[in-house]
Design a protein around this motif. Structure first.
Motif, PDB file in Angstrom:
ATOM      1  N   GLU A  59       1.099   1.813  70.081  1.00  0.00           N
ATOM      2  CA  GLU A  59       2.186   1.903  69.105  1.00  0.00           C
ATOM      3  C   GLU A  59       2.270   3.288  68.457  1.00  0.00           C
ATOM      4  O   GLU A  59       3.268   3.591  67.781  1.00  0.00           O
ATOM      5  CB  GLU A  59       2.006   0.830  68.023  1.00  0.00           C
ATOM      6  CG  GLU A  59       2.346  -0.573  68.462  1.00  0.00           C
ATOM      7  CD  GLU A  59       1.269  -1.276  69.261  1.00  0.00           C
ATOM      8  OE1 GLU A  59       1.476  -2.416  69.682  1.00  0.00           O
ATOM      9  OE2 GLU A  59       0.193  -0.655  69.483  1.00  0.00           O
ATOM     10  N   ARG A  60       1.260   4.098  68.629  1.00  0.00           N
ATOM     11  CA  ARG A  60       1.274   5.473  68.142  1.00  0.00           C
ATOM     12  C   ARG A  60       1.146   6.418  69.342  1.00  0.00           C
ATOM     13  O   ARG A  60       0.333   6.169  70.241  1.00  0.00           O
ATOM     14  CB  ARG A  60       0.113   5.736  67.176  1.00  0.00           C
ATOM     15  CG  ARG A  60       0.217   5.002  65.856  1.00  0.00           C
ATOM     16  CD  ARG A  60       1.265   5.601  64.932  1.00  0.00           C
ATOM     17  NE  ARG A  60       1.297   4.909  63.644  1.00  0.00           N
ATOM     18  CZ  ARG A  60       0.541   5.223  62.602  1.00  0.00           C
ATOM     19  NH1 ARG A  60      -0.304   6.233  62.690  1.00  0.00           N
ATOM     20  NH2 ARG A  60       0.639   4.556  61.476  1.00  0.00           N
ATOM     21  N   ALA A  61       1.939   7.479  69.350  1.00  0.00           N
ATOM     22  CA  ALA A  61       1.867   8.463  70.434  1.00  0.00           C
ATOM     23  C   ALA A  61       0.466   9.073  70.472  1.00  0.00           C
ATOM     24  O   ALA A  61      -0.091   9.435  69.431  1.00  0.00           O
ATOM     25  CB  ALA A  61       2.919   9.546  70.241  1.00  0.00           C
ATOM     26  N   PRO A  96       2.383  -4.109  64.151  1.00  0.00           N
ATOM     27  CA  PRO A  96       3.165  -3.518  63.057  1.00  0.00           C
ATOM     28  C   PRO A  96       2.518  -2.246  62.500  1.00  0.00           C
ATOM     29  O   PRO A  96       1.293  -2.098  62.530  1.00  0.00           O
ATOM     30  CB  PRO A  96       3.177  -4.624  61.989  1.00  0.00           C
ATOM     31  CG  PRO A  96       2.882  -5.876  62.734  1.00  0.00           C
ATOM     32  CD  PRO A  96       1.963  -5.482  63.853  1.00  0.00           C
ATOM     33  N   ASN A  97       3.345  -1.369  61.992  1.00  0.00           N
ATOM     34  CA  ASN A  97       2.866  -0.088  61.486  1.00  0.00           C
ATOM     35  C   ASN A  97       1.836  -0.243  60.369  1.00  0.00           C
ATOM     36  O   ASN A  97       0.898   0.548  60.248  1.00  0.00           O
ATOM     37  CB  ASN A  97       4.050   0.746  60.976  1.00  0.00           C
ATOM     38  CG  ASN A  97       3.669   2.179  60.698  1.00  0.00           C
ATOM     39  OD1 ASN A  97       3.151   2.875  61.563  1.00  0.00           O
ATOM     40  ND2 ASN A  97       3.914   2.635  59.474  1.00  0.00           N
ATOM     41  N   GLN A  98       1.986  -1.293  59.540  1.00  0.00           N
ATOM     42  CA  GLN A  98       1.069  -1.476  58.416  1.00  0.00           C
ATOM     43  C   GLN A  98      -0.334  -1.899  58.853  1.00  0.00           C
ATOM     44  O   GLN A  98      -1.250  -1.925  58.041  1.00  0.00           O
ATOM     45  CB  GLN A  98       1.608  -2.496  57.406  1.00  0.00           C
ATOM     46  CG  GLN A  98       1.705  -3.925  57.916  1.00  0.00           C
ATOM     47  CD  GLN A  98       3.074  -4.262  58.453  1.00  0.00           C
ATOM     48  OE1 GLN A  98       3.797  -3.368  58.916  1.00  0.00           O
ATOM     49  NE2 GLN A  98       3.456  -5.525  58.368  1.00  0.00           N
ATOM     50  N   TYR A  99      -0.485  -2.211  60.140  1.00  0.00           N
ATOM     51  CA  TYR A  99      -1.805  -2.568  60.657  1.00  0.00           C
ATOM     52  C   TYR A  99      -2.554  -1.357  61.231  1.00  0.00           C
ATOM     53  O   TYR A  99      -3.696  -1.479  61.669  1.00  0.00           O
ATOM     54  CB  TYR A  99      -1.687  -3.633  61.748  1.00  0.00           C
ATOM     55  CG  TYR A  99      -1.350  -5.021  61.245  1.00  0.00           C
ATOM     56  CD1 TYR A  99      -1.402  -5.335  59.892  1.00  0.00           C
ATOM     57  CD2 TYR A  99      -0.989  -6.031  62.134  1.00  0.00           C
ATOM     58  CE1 TYR A  99      -1.087  -6.606  59.435  1.00  0.00           C
ATOM     59  CE2 TYR A  99      -0.689  -7.311  61.685  1.00  0.00           C
ATOM     60  CZ  TYR A  99      -0.743  -7.595  60.347  1.00  0.00           C
ATOM     61  OH  TYR A  99      -0.450  -8.863  59.898  1.00  0.00           O
ATOM     62  N   THR A 138      -6.027  -1.075  59.608  1.00  0.00           N
ATOM     63  CA  THR A 138      -6.068  -1.258  58.166  1.00  0.00           C
ATOM     64  C   THR A 138      -6.702  -2.601  57.798  1.00  0.00           C
ATOM     65  O   THR A 138      -6.826  -3.489  58.649  1.00  0.00           O
ATOM     66  CB  THR A 138      -4.644  -1.218  57.588  1.00  0.00           C
ATOM     67  OG1 THR A 138      -3.888  -2.313  58.147  1.00  0.00           O
ATOM     68  CG2 THR A 138      -3.951   0.102  57.926  1.00  0.00           C
ATOM     69  N   PRO A 139      -7.082  -2.770  56.535  1.00  0.00           N
ATOM     70  CA  PRO A 139      -7.616  -4.062  56.085  1.00  0.00           C
ATOM     71  C   PRO A 139      -6.641  -5.213  56.308  1.00  0.00           C
ATOM     72  O   PRO A 139      -7.059  -6.354  56.521  1.00  0.00           O
ATOM     73  CB  PRO A 139      -7.873  -3.825  54.591  1.00  0.00           C
ATOM     74  CG  PRO A 139      -8.117  -2.354  54.476  1.00  0.00           C
ATOM     75  CD  PRO A 139      -7.180  -1.735  55.485  1.00  0.00           C
TER      76      PRO A 139
END
Length: 390
Positions: free
Chosen positions: A211-213, A355-358, A367-368
């Motif tokens: 999900e991230r380049a 999801p980006n928040q993860y 992330t937590p």
């Protein structure tokens, strides 16, 4: 609307198997046995090919002792496939369903299988054949549902495997170990390796998801920094990572029709570390071992897979069709999920990404919030060597 005419029920598996695909099969069989409206219970042998070639197995004739083992057996007991279907194939499928007097069709699979399921539904609805999907994927990339049966066990496997590799690397901290995780275009399994961490300096030290380049220079900087700090470094990377242009970080090895085969990401990155940083590195690729492991099967995953199978039968008998069983999370602590029905149109070939928040800001960890989401799905606490250390 409830069923009045009755008929035969057929279960078909599609796509790659999981550690709990047979648990859903078991749930559907046991639920179907209860209802008199269901006259015959069949399984399609070898996936959708079993319908095309009329290869059906009578599941009522299987010994109870064999059926009871299904929830604890890896892979697909009735076989599965990745067959690409033509318009003619779909017509043949419908004709064979009518020929075998199939009233209820349950399709257990992932994104591609739900697409097939939806197309069969469109053809079969005017013949009052009820078509329901049962979610199945280690990748956890089916849309709308909170999670899919198969993921919890795959997550448990990668977390336990990472924890065990970490003990090896920690005991002789001289190299970088890169673990390549499955997941295609989604980073759910890769991210689940973070459950191996007990303390902030525990492995995995770095996690990279598609999900991230992926930036090779940033990766090398991260590795070098962790190597200076810990000596031994454990990295978990998704098989599907791509660069900023959307290209695989590994050049293709072979193209065959519409399929492109790439080399191992873990091997490529290990060689990059050796060449650019001069640090000893190695790669590990559990691959399908992770989806075939009963030793690390999640008890919660198994129970929910059984529930999904049973719920699909109940829904079909209540007149539902053109829908997939999904899960709605009610709470994390205590964990509670309930089954629901999702229109097939909402899940057909729609990938659910991490999801980006993860994902952390640097793009090299989670992330937590992800830990809170994922931890309940792996079942009872992991028993690894790290639990035994003083």
């Amino acid at each position: 609307m409830s069923n009045t005419s009755g008929g035969n029920l057929l279960i078909v598996h599609g796509g790659g198997p999981t550690a709990v695909i047979n648990a859903s099969l078991y749930g559907a069989i046991e639920e179907a046995k209860i209802h008199r409206e269901i006259t015959g219970i069949y399984g399609a042998t070898g996936g959708i090919e079993g319908i095309l070639k009329e290869g059906l197995i009578d599941l009522r004739q299987q010994p109870d002792s064999s059926l009871r083992r299904l929830p604890f057996t890896p892979a697909s007991a009735i076989g599965t496939s990745r067959t690409r279907l033509s318009e003619t194939d779909y017509e043949t499928i419908l004709a064979n369903l009518l020929k075998k007097k199939i009233k209820y069709l349950l399709f257990n699979g992932g994104n591609g299988s739900m697409d097939t399921c939806g197309k069969i539904f469109r053809l079969a609805r005017e013949h009052d054949i009820r078509v329901l999907g049962i979610p199945k994927t280690v990748d956890n990339d089916i849309a709308v549902t909170d999670h899919s049966p198969g993921f919890g066990s795959a997550a448990r496997f990668i977390a336990a495997t990472t924890a065990e590799v970490a003990q090896d690397v920690k005991s002789m901290p001289i190299h970088v170990c890169i673990i390549e995780a499955m997941g295609r275009n989604a980073g759910w399994i890769t991210a689940a390796s973070a459950l191996a961490q007990k303390k902030s300096d525990d492995a995995p030290h770095l996690i990279y998801v598609p999900e991230r380049a992926f930036d090779s220079e940033a990766f090398l900087e991260d590795v070098q920094e962790r190597h200076k700090e810990y000596g031994g470094v454990v990295v978990v990377v998704s098989e599907g990572i791509k660069d900023s242009q959307g290209n695989s970080v590994v050049p293709p090895l072979m193209t065959k029709g519409r399929d492109v085969y790439f080399g191992d990401v873990g091997t490529h990155l290990a060689m990059l570390v050796i060449k650019e940083l001069g640090i000893k590195a190695r790669s590990e690729k559990p691959g399908i071992i992770g989806r075939a492991s009963i030793a690390y099967q999640s008890s919660r995953d198994r129970e929910e897979a059984i529930l999904a199978g049973a719920y699909s039968v109940q829904a079909a008998l209540q007149g539902e069709t053109g829908k997939m069983v999904g899960f709605k999370r009610i709470s994390n602590q205590p964990y509670q999920c309930e089954p629901m029905l999702i229109p097939l149109e909402e899940v057909m070939m729609h990938e659910k990404k991490l999801p980006n928040q993860y994902i952390n800001e640097r793009g090299n960890g989670v992330t937590p919030e992800f830990i809170e989401y994922c931890r309940p799905l792996i079942g009872e606490p992991l028993l690894t060597f790290s639990n035994l250390l003083f």
